[in-house]
Design an enzyme around this catalytic site. Structure first.
Site, mmCIF file in Angstrom:
data_model
loop_
_atom_site.group_PDB
_atom_site.id
_atom_site.type_symbol
_atom_site.label_atom_id
_atom_site.label_comp_id
_atom_site.label_asym_id
_atom_site.label_seq_id
_atom_site.Cartn_x
_atom_site.Cartn_y
_atom_site.Cartn_z
ATOM 1 N NE ARG A 116 -6.602 -11.862 -5.079
ATOM 2 C CZ ARG A 116 -6.951 -11.601 -3.822
ATOM 3 N NH1 ARG A 116 -6.464 -12.319 -2.836
ATOM 4 N NH2 ARG A 116 -7.806 -10.624 -3.536
ATOM 5 C CG ASN A 169 -1.378 -7.599 3.796
ATOM 6 O OD1 ASN A 169 -1.146 -6.706 2.986
ATOM 7 N ND2 ASN A 169 -2.548 -7.739 4.380
ATOM 8 C CG ASP A 230 6.571 12.485 5.252
ATOM 9 O OD1 ASP A 230 5.717 11.585 5.140
ATOM 10 O OD2 ASP A 230 6.772 13.127 6.303
ATOM 11 C CG ASP A 247 -2.067 4.325 12.182
ATOM 12 O OD1 ASP A 247 -0.935 4.074 11.720
ATOM 13 O OD2 ASP A 247 -2.361 4.240 13.396
ATOM 14 C CD GLU A 264 -7.652 -2.065 2.882
ATOM 15 O OE1 GLU A 264 -7.625 -1.824 4.126
ATOM 16 O OE2 GLU A 264 -7.143 -3.061 2.369
ATOM 17 C CB CYS A 298 -7.214 -5.209 5.340
ATOM 18 S SG CYS A 298 -5.628 -4.542 4.948
ATOM 19 C CD GLU A 391 -6.195 -3.842 11.199
ATOM 20 O OE1 GLU A 391 -6.570 -4.294 10.130
ATOM 21 O OE2 GLU A 391 -5.602 -2.763 11.293
ATOM 22 N NE ARG A 451 -7.515 -7.336 -1.656
ATOM 23 C CZ ARG A 451 -6.551 -7.744 -2.500
ATOM 24 N NH1 ARG A 451 -6.469 -7.234 -3.698
ATOM 25 N NH2 ARG A 451 -5.637 -8.633 -2.115
HETATM 26 O O1 G3H Z 1 -5.077 -7.011 3.596
HETATM 27 C C1 G3H Z 1 -5.839 -6.453 2.817
HETATM 28 C C2 G3H Z 1 -6.285 -7.124 1.621
HETATM 29 O O2 G3H Z 1 -6.939 -6.213 0.788
HETATM 30 C C3 G3H Z 1 -7.157 -8.314 1.906
HETATM 31 O O3 G3H Z 1 -7.315 -9.061 0.757
HETATM 32 O O4 G3H Z 1 -9.365 -10.335 1.358
HETATM 33 O O5 G3H Z 1 -7.936 -11.020 -0.557
HETATM 34 O O6 G3H Z 1 -7.139 -11.325 1.777
HETATM 35 P P1 G3H Z 1 -7.973 -10.525 0.850
#
Ligand code: G3H
Length: 496
Positions: A116, A169, A230, A247, A264, A298, A391, A451
């Site tokens: 991908r 992730n 930082d 966060d 994001e 996410c 979450e 996403r």
């Molecule tokens: O974890 C955050 C990602 O932007 C989610 O991507 O919807 O392809 O799993 P995805």
């Protein structure tokens, strides 16, 4: 195998090198950061613990490299990106292996992430050629009081040095989603990988190195956030930050100063189920959306808001699909694999225990071994439970039974997050009204949040983020508009 063959030069003994000035280097700190395998809970890899001096050097080089890169023809930039995409796909196996070992992503999903990513880089090269090859032309007499004495030409120019910080992730995919737009737009790029995912990132960067990008244009600096985090995000040499994560992003945006930000920062994506929905489709999407990569996305479904009249049926259907999920090692391509760290597993367990104390209905027995948490559906969750709002980033999914659509919308909008949401109904008119009422960056109708495809706009509102991603939006975000105005001595009208 990771760190061998084409990748042998990125490894020194048992420590992976960092990448700067077109070379693989050892840090002068002489120290390494250990990466724990979430499955074995032992050290899997080590990366350099870079110093602040090394960050300074990288920034200096990135600034110089960017100037000549911006003068490189667009078609040539695209050509190099296409080449990198090809090399990345060619080496998908060792990169995927690192993902399996560092972040316990199931084997097949790890391969998919790399492929991908190659596709994303290629698409970005093509899109960049199209959108950066065009500007606008304006004439002055469209604004009241003006004659046609001014011609305005606008084009998109690079920002300078882009700092990219991807999350654990999707360390490869969410790195290239920042790198490729930055490069095609004429920026240089400094990458700070997450600690878990760093080795996959270093392999991916080596593919860009092998493609032949100019020295210093891309750097990848590893190390402890406490030492260089930082320092990097507040560095005066940075002209743009693209961050995906938790966060910490809020803290970064407060400290970053006057640079464009793309952030994001997660979500609490709600799945609203109406009475008329196709309940088999609902159950399939809840399981896929809630439990893919053990809920560590996410965009995972993070709360189900189901109309009371169909709730029993939905819960039963979800339970029976959950029973087919395989649980175990990422190497065996199990659906549910260990979560990324012990602290993450402890956090998830805290949410489960809170729900237990407050008497949520456990659809399965809670079970944990090390970082491996068995998938769990919690029914009859109420708003006083932490799991209703927080979450988990793990395989635990709450179900809240709602008496009205308004109650569902209210719960969704009361969240601090606003990334995505989804609605299941066969009534498109209702779906549109609910979608408009949901305060989220995206609403999916009759599918779980996601996403991709990677050229779709992707954005969160409220604490979920700043700015919009997706290939086109990221390219635009990593440029600024430059105008040149030609002033004529007298009005000039085209007569036709
Ligand atoms: O974890 C955050 C990602 O932007 C989610 O991507 O919807 O392809 O799993 P995805």
């Amino acid at each position: 195998m990771a760190g061998t063959g084409a990748f042998a030069e990125i490894l020194d003994g048992d420590v992976y090198k960092y990448y700067a000035d077109g070379e693989w280097k050892k840090s002068s700190s002489g120290k390494a950061v250990a990466i724990t395998n979430p499955t074995t809970r032992t050290t899997q890899y080590k990366v350099q613990a870079c110093t602040q001096q090394e960050v300074n050097k990288v920034m200096e080089i990135a600034k110089i490299a960017q100037k000549s890169w911006a003068k490189t023809p667009l078609w040539k930039r695209a050509e190099l990106l296409h080449k990198a995409a090809g090399i990345l796909k060619e080496h998908k196996i060792p990169i995927a292996e690192a993902l399996v070992k560092e972040i316990a992503k199931p084997a097949k999903d790890s391969l998919t992430e790399v492929v991908r990513s190659g596709d994303l880089v290629s698409y970005c090269a093509e899109e960049g050629v199209r959108i950066l090859g065009e500007g606008t032309f304006l004439v002055s007499d469209s604004f009241p009081g003006n004659e046609r004495t001014k011609y305005c030409l606008t084009s998109k120019i690079p920002l300078g040095v882009v700092l990219a910080i991807p999350p654990f992730n999707y360390p490869v995919n969410l790195a290239v989603s920042k790198i490729a737009p930055a490069l095609i737009a004429g920026n240089s790029l400094v990458l700070k990988p997450p600690t878990q995912g760093a080795v996959a990132c270093l392999h991916m960067v080596h593919c860009f190195h092998l493609a032949g990008f100019p020295k210093g244009l891309i750097s990848c600096i590893t190390g402890k956030g406490s030492e260089i985090g930082d320092f990097l995000t507040m560095h005066p040499g940075v002209n743009c930050i693209s961050f995906t994560g938790g966060d910490t992003g809020i803290a970064i945006s407060k400290k970053a100063g006057m640079v464009p930000l793309q952030m994001e920062l997660g979500g609490k994506d709600a799945c609203i189920v109406l009475e008329d929905a196709d309940l088999d489709l609902v159950a399939a999407n809840i399981v896929k959306g809630g439990f893919s990569y053990s809920g560590q996305r996410c965009t995972a479904v993070k709360v189900v808001l189901v109309m009371e009249s169909v709730a029993d049926e939905v819960v039963e259907k979800v339970k029976s699909r959950m029973a087919t999920l395989t649980i175990g090692r990422p190497e065996d391509d199990c659906d549910i694999t260990p979560v990324v760290s012990e602290s993450s597993a402890n956090f998830i367990e805290g949410l489960v225990m809170d729900a237990k104390e407050k008497e949520a209905t456990f659809c399965q027995e809670y079970k944990r071994e090390g970082n491996l948490i068995w998938p769990l559906l919690l029914d009859n969750v109420r708003p006083d439970m932490r799991i209703a709002w927080e979450e988990p980033f793990g395989p635990v999914l709450p179900v809240i039974r709602i008496a009205s659509i308004e109650e569902g919308i209210h719960h969704c909008n009361a969240s601090n997050f606003g990334l995505q949401g989804c609605i299941f109904t066969n009534d498109i008119n209702k779906a549109m009204l609910i979608s408009d009422a949901m305060e989220t960056g995206t609403v999916q109708i009759n599918s779980s949040p996601a996403r991709g495809p990677d050229h779709f706009p992707f954005q969160g509102i409220k604490d979920s983020g700043i700015g919009s991603q997706g290939i086109t939006n990221s390219i635009n975000m990593m440029t600024k508009v430059k105008s040149t105005v030609i002033n004529l001595p007298s009005p000039s009208y085209t007569m036709g």
